[in-house]
Design a protein around this motif. Structure first.
Motif, PDB file in Angstrom:
ATOM      1  N   CYS A  99      26.636  38.207 -15.520  1.00 58.65           N
ATOM      2  CA  CYS A  99      25.758  38.740 -16.576  1.00 58.65           C
ATOM      3  C   CYS A  99      25.260  40.138 -16.205  1.00 58.65           C
ATOM      4  CB  CYS A  99      24.569  37.804 -16.797  1.00 58.65           C
ATOM      5  SG  CYS A  99      24.963  36.310 -17.728  1.00 58.65           S
ATOM      6  N   PHE A 100      24.888  40.300 -14.952  1.00 57.63           N
ATOM      7  CA  PHE A 100      24.429  41.619 -14.510  1.00 57.63           C
ATOM      8  C   PHE A 100      25.588  42.616 -14.444  1.00 57.63           C
ATOM      9  CE2 PHE A 100      20.627  39.342 -13.212  1.00 57.63           C
ATOM     10  CZ  PHE A 100      19.645  40.265 -13.550  1.00 57.63           C
ATOM     11  N   LEU A 101      26.791  42.104 -14.174  1.00 59.69           N
ATOM     12  CA  LEU A 101      27.968  42.978 -14.241  1.00 59.69           C
ATOM     13  C   LEU A 101      28.164  43.483 -15.668  1.00 59.69           C
ATOM     14  CD1 LEU A 101      30.596  44.180 -13.049  1.00 59.69           C
ATOM     15  CD2 LEU A 101      31.720  42.018 -13.623  1.00 59.69           C
ATOM     16  N   ALA A 102      27.976  42.594 -16.642  1.00 55.89           N
ATOM     17  CA  ALA A 102      28.110  42.995 -18.048  1.00 55.89           C
ATOM     18  C   ALA A 102      27.065  44.051 -18.411  1.00 55.89           C
ATOM     19  CB  ALA A 102      27.968  41.769 -18.952  1.00 55.89           C
ATOM     20  N   ILE A 103      25.851  43.887 -17.897  1.00 58.93           N
ATOM     21  CA  ILE A 103      24.808  44.894 -18.146  1.00 58.93           C
ATOM     22  C   ILE A 103      25.205  46.230 -17.529  1.00 58.93           C
ATOM     23  CG2 ILE A 103      22.420  45.536 -17.635  1.00 58.93           C
ATOM     24  CD1 ILE A 103      21.702  42.562 -17.776  1.00 58.93           C
ATOM     25  N   ALA A 104      25.717  46.178 -16.302  1.00 59.48           N
ATOM     26  CA  ALA A 104      26.072  47.409 -15.585  1.00 59.48           C
ATOM     27  C   ALA A 104      27.210  48.158 -16.276  1.00 59.48           C
ATOM     28  CB  ALA A 104      26.458  47.073 -14.145  1.00 59.48           C
ATOM     29  N   VAL A 105      28.271  47.432 -16.642  1.00 56.58           N
ATOM     30  CA  VAL A 105      29.408  48.115 -17.276  1.00 56.58           C
ATOM     31  C   VAL A 105      29.048  48.563 -18.696  1.00 56.58           C
ATOM     32  CG1 VAL A 105      31.158  46.981 -15.872  1.00 56.58           C
ATOM     33  CG2 VAL A 105      30.446  45.915 -18.009  1.00 56.58           C
ATOM     34  N   ALA A 163      26.048  49.621 -19.575  1.00 54.43           N
ATOM     35  CA  ALA A 163      25.285  50.855 -19.364  1.00 54.43           C
ATOM     36  C   ALA A 163      26.208  52.010 -18.984  1.00 54.43           C
ATOM     37  CB  ALA A 163      24.243  50.633 -18.270  1.00 54.43           C
ATOM     38  N   LEU A 164      27.244  51.697 -18.201  1.00 57.37           N
ATOM     39  CA  LEU A 164      28.206  52.731 -17.813  1.00 57.37           C
ATOM     40  C   LEU A 164      28.971  53.249 -19.032  1.00 57.37           C
ATOM     41  CD1 LEU A 164      29.384  54.215 -15.353  1.00 57.37           C
ATOM     42  CD2 LEU A 164      31.099  52.402 -15.186  1.00 57.37           C
ATOM     43  N   GLY A 165      29.392  52.322 -19.898  1.00 49.57           N
ATOM     44  CA  GLY A 165      30.066  52.732 -21.127  1.00 49.57           C
ATOM     45  C   GLY A 165      29.155  53.557 -22.023  1.00 49.57           C
ATOM     46  N   PHE A 166      27.888  53.175 -22.063  1.00 52.33           N
ATOM     47  CA  PHE A 166      26.881  53.926 -22.824  1.00 52.33           C
ATOM     48  C   PHE A 166      26.772  55.359 -22.297  1.00 52.33           C
ATOM     49  CE2 PHE A 166      22.489  55.340 -23.341  1.00 52.33           C
ATOM     50  CZ  PHE A 166      22.265  55.118 -24.690  1.00 52.33           C
ATOM     51  N   CYS A 167      26.734  55.482 -20.966  1.00 52.98           N
ATOM     52  CA  CYS A 167      26.632  56.814 -20.344  1.00 52.98           C
ATOM     53  C   CYS A 167      27.887  57.644 -20.612  1.00 52.98           C
ATOM     54  CB  CYS A 167      26.407  56.673 -18.845  1.00 52.98           C
ATOM     55  SG  CYS A 167      24.818  55.954 -18.406  1.00 52.98           S
ATOM     56  N   PHE A 168      29.044  57.002 -20.511  1.00 52.36           N
ATOM     57  CA  PHE A 168      30.298  57.710 -20.790  1.00 52.36           C
ATOM     58  C   PHE A 168      30.287  58.271 -22.215  1.00 52.36           C
ATOM     59  CE2 PHE A 168      32.756  55.253 -17.401  1.00 52.36           C
ATOM     60  CZ  PHE A 168      32.903  56.375 -16.604  1.00 52.36           C
TER      61      PHE A 168
END
Length: 262
Positions: A124-130, A132-137
């Motif tokens: 679940c935290f991996l999903a949050i991290a990726v 957020a990463l996609g959001f930043c990209f």
């Protein structure tokens, strides 16, 4: 009632055996490859030293080469035995872990009451991290903002918050949180479809191709992770829930018997 619940299910056992067999095949193939490589190396070593021994002129040199050959063969045999033993141990460990995860016994079910669902929680935290990463990209290379951009930002904030709350529920094998995780996984993938693809198609947005691909990878990883969490948490959470019901029924029956005896 409790005795009937504890009886093994033949169909479930048969399915489990088939799954175990599939896992076991890959290890057996590795062992076969290791045996073939061992035979090849042994033959090459024997051929090498045989030619050296034949070309030796003195008996003392022949004995020395024969000793070297035997030492090399012993080392090769020892190395081969260690590798095969390691593969067999890994096979046993994998099968035990697989059985404990898919079809736990009563002791393992009882341990689930105290051991957290660390895999689901971490995913679940991996999903949050990726996410957020996609959001930043996306927003670090976006030159045009409109109403859909604002909606997307709000969606991302709510998504991360709800995923965090779901992770806390998944950690304790809450069955209802499984549906939330699966819905979030689907939304994560659809999010890419309804916002990122149209944004990339918009020439004014000027989104680079590598950003589009990186965002796609992030959202797919996040979506699949949440779907996996939902399915596995539902399965194991249901096992734990049924076990607790069974234990409660057993305790209740024991209490009635004790009361009747008095």
């Amino acid at each position: 009632m409790s005795e009937n619940a504890k009886q093994p299910n033949p169909q479930k056992e048969m399915k489990l055996d088939k799954k175990r067999e599939k896992k076991h095949v890959s290890i057996e193939k590795k062992i076969d490859r290791e045996n073939a490589a061992y035979e090849k190396k042994t033959n090459a070593l024997k051929t090498k030293y045989s030619s050296k021994i034949e070309s030796a002129k003195t008996g003392q040199k022949e004995e020395h080469l024969e000793g070297q050959k035997n030492d090399a063969l012993r080392k090769l045999d020892s190395k081969h035995s260690r590798k095969v033993e390691k593969l067999k141990r890994s096979d046993i460990i994998l099968r035990d872990r697989y059985q404990a995860y898919v079809h736990p016994n009563d002791l393992q079910k009882d341990m689930m009451r105290y051991h957290r669902n660390s895999l689901g929680h971490s995913l679940c935290f991996l999903a949050i991290a990726v996410g957020a990463l996609g959001f930043c990209f996306t927003y670090s290379h976006l030159s045009v903002c409109d109403f859909s951009t604002g909606v997307d930002i709000i969606f991302n904030i709510i998504f991360m918050l709800v995923t965090f709350l779901t992770a806390e529920k998944v950690k304790v094998y809450n069955v209802k949180s499984s549906f939330a995780a699966m819905i979030l996984g689907v939304l994560e993938i659809l999010h890419f479809v309804w916002y990122t693809i149209p944004t990339y198609s918009n020439a004014a947005a000027q989104m680079p191709t590598w950003v589009f691909i990186a965002t796609l990878v992030c959202y797919i990883i996040g979506g699949i992770s949440l779907l996996f969490v939902g399915v596995t948490n539902y399965y194991r959470g249901t096992i734990l829930k049924n076990y607790l019901k069974q234990q409660a029924a057993t305790d209740y029956s024991a209490a009635l018997e004790l009361k009747g005896g008095k």
